[in-house]
Design a protein around this motif. Structure first.
Motif, PDB file in Angstrom:
ATOM      1  N   ARG A   1       0.849  -1.176   0.000  1.00  0.00           N
ATOM      2  CA  ARG A   1       0.000   0.000   0.000  1.00  0.00           C
ATOM      3  C   ARG A   1       0.896   1.241   0.000  1.00  0.00           C
ATOM      4  O   ARG A   1       1.829   1.356   0.802  1.00  0.00           O
ATOM      5  N   LYS A  46      -3.011   3.887  -2.591  1.00  0.00           N
ATOM      6  CA  LYS A  46      -3.090   2.844  -3.624  1.00  0.00           C
ATOM      7  C   LYS A  46      -2.566   1.544  -3.020  1.00  0.00           C
ATOM      8  O   LYS A  46      -1.471   1.498  -2.482  1.00  0.00           O
ATOM      9  N   VAL A  47      -3.382   0.508  -3.118  1.00  0.00           N
ATOM     10  CA  VAL A  47      -2.962  -0.819  -2.681  1.00  0.00           C
ATOM     11  C   VAL A  47      -2.475  -1.554  -3.921  1.00  0.00           C
ATOM     12  O   VAL A  47      -3.225  -1.740  -4.879  1.00  0.00           O
ATOM     13  N   HIS A  48      -1.209  -1.924  -3.903  1.00  0.00           N
ATOM     14  CA  HIS A  48      -0.613  -2.643  -5.032  1.00  0.00           C
ATOM     15  C   HIS A  48      -0.675  -4.139  -4.739  1.00  0.00           C
ATOM     16  O   HIS A  48      -0.220  -4.589  -3.686  1.00  0.00           O
ATOM     17  N   HIS A  49      -1.232  -4.885  -5.664  1.00  0.00           N
ATOM     18  CA  HIS A  49      -1.386  -6.331  -5.480  1.00  0.00           C
ATOM     19  C   HIS A  49      -0.405  -7.055  -6.413  1.00  0.00           C
ATOM     20  O   HIS A  49      -0.370  -6.799  -7.615  1.00  0.00           O
ATOM     21  N   VAL A  50       0.394  -7.934  -5.831  1.00  0.00           N
ATOM     22  CA  VAL A  50       1.322  -8.754  -6.600  1.00  0.00           C
ATOM     23  C   VAL A  50       0.860 -10.197  -6.432  1.00  0.00           C
ATOM     24  O   VAL A  50       0.932 -10.753  -5.325  1.00  0.00           O
ATOM     25  N   PRO A  51       0.351 -10.832  -7.541  1.00  0.00           N
ATOM     26  CA  PRO A  51      -0.226 -12.175  -7.409  1.00  0.00           C
ATOM     27  C   PRO A  51       0.787 -13.221  -6.941  1.00  0.00           C
ATOM     28  O   PRO A  51       0.451 -14.092  -6.151  1.00  0.00           O
ATOM     29  N   THR A  52       2.025 -13.137  -7.420  1.00  0.00           N
ATOM     30  CA  THR A  52       3.031 -14.127  -7.049  1.00  0.00           C
ATOM     31  C   THR A  52       4.306 -13.396  -6.644  1.00  0.00           C
ATOM     32  O   THR A  52       4.836 -12.582  -7.396  1.00  0.00           O
ATOM     33  N   VAL A  53       4.775 -13.674  -5.445  1.00  0.00           N
ATOM     34  CA  VAL A  53       6.019 -13.072  -4.966  1.00  0.00           C
ATOM     35  C   VAL A  53       7.181 -13.898  -5.499  1.00  0.00           C
ATOM     36  O   VAL A  53       7.312 -15.077  -5.177  1.00  0.00           O
TER      37      VAL A  53
END
Length: 186
Positions: A1, A46-53
């Motif tokens: 975020r 802004k919430v940043h979403h990363v599907p796979t770390v």
């Protein structure tokens, strides 16, 4: 975020501002805010979403994120408009010289030619001082030379041996005398 509340104490008085940044290869921009201030408020979240770390993402997080603040500077309109109604403009056009500096009580910026002239004037004064110093030094050396020559007046009389020496010996003696006076070597 990511949260961007505000920018503080900018060196520019802003009319319009927004922030731009890159997050893991993607560019994000806040809404442009219209405020007349040195510290615009954005209230951006802004919430940043990363599907796979991944390892790549973890390496990215070890670095830093650059936030760029873009602004449009606020400029107050001058109290008097530029035009032929303005007497300063009319006087400047008639004379060919800008008159606004006198009215504002500020100095007119110097042209490159004026700056060059000032520099050359200073250099000329330094050269004149150096020339005066060198002339004094020459005068001192000539006085020493004449004093040395006066003390050897017996050696210069027609009855002396040195007077009868060859021209070469006189030249060598003269060179030694000048060297003694100039360099202080005996």
């Amino acid at each position: 975020r990511v949260e961007i509340k505000r920018a503080m104490d900018l060196p520019i008085f802003c009319e319009l501002a927004y922030v731009q940044y890159d997050f893991f290869g993607e560019t994000f921009v806040t809404e442009a805010v219209q405020q007349q201030t040195y510290s615009p408020t954005f209230d951006y979240t802004k919430v940043h979403h990363v599907p796979t770390v991944t390892k790549e993402f973890l390496e990215y997080l070890k670095g830093s994120v650059e936030f760029q603040i873009h602004v449009s500077q606020h400029i107050d309109e001058p109290p008097d408009k530029i035009g032929t109604i303005n007497q300063i403009v009319v006087d400047s056009i008639k004379s060919g010289e800008p008159k606004g500096y006198e009215v504002q009580g500020t100095l007119k910026p110097k042209t490159e030619i004026e700056l060059r002239c000032e520099y050359l004037t200073k250099e000329l004064l330094k050269s004149q001082d150096e020339n005066k110093m060198l002339k004094q030094k020459i005068e001192e050396l000539e006085m020493k030379l004449s004093n040395q020559g006066g003390s050897n007046s017996k050696a210069n009389s027609p009855n002396s041996k040195s007077f009868n020496n060859s021209k070469i010996n006189k030249t060598i003696d003269s060179a030694k005398l000048i060297d003694t006076i100039v360099n202080g070597v005996s």
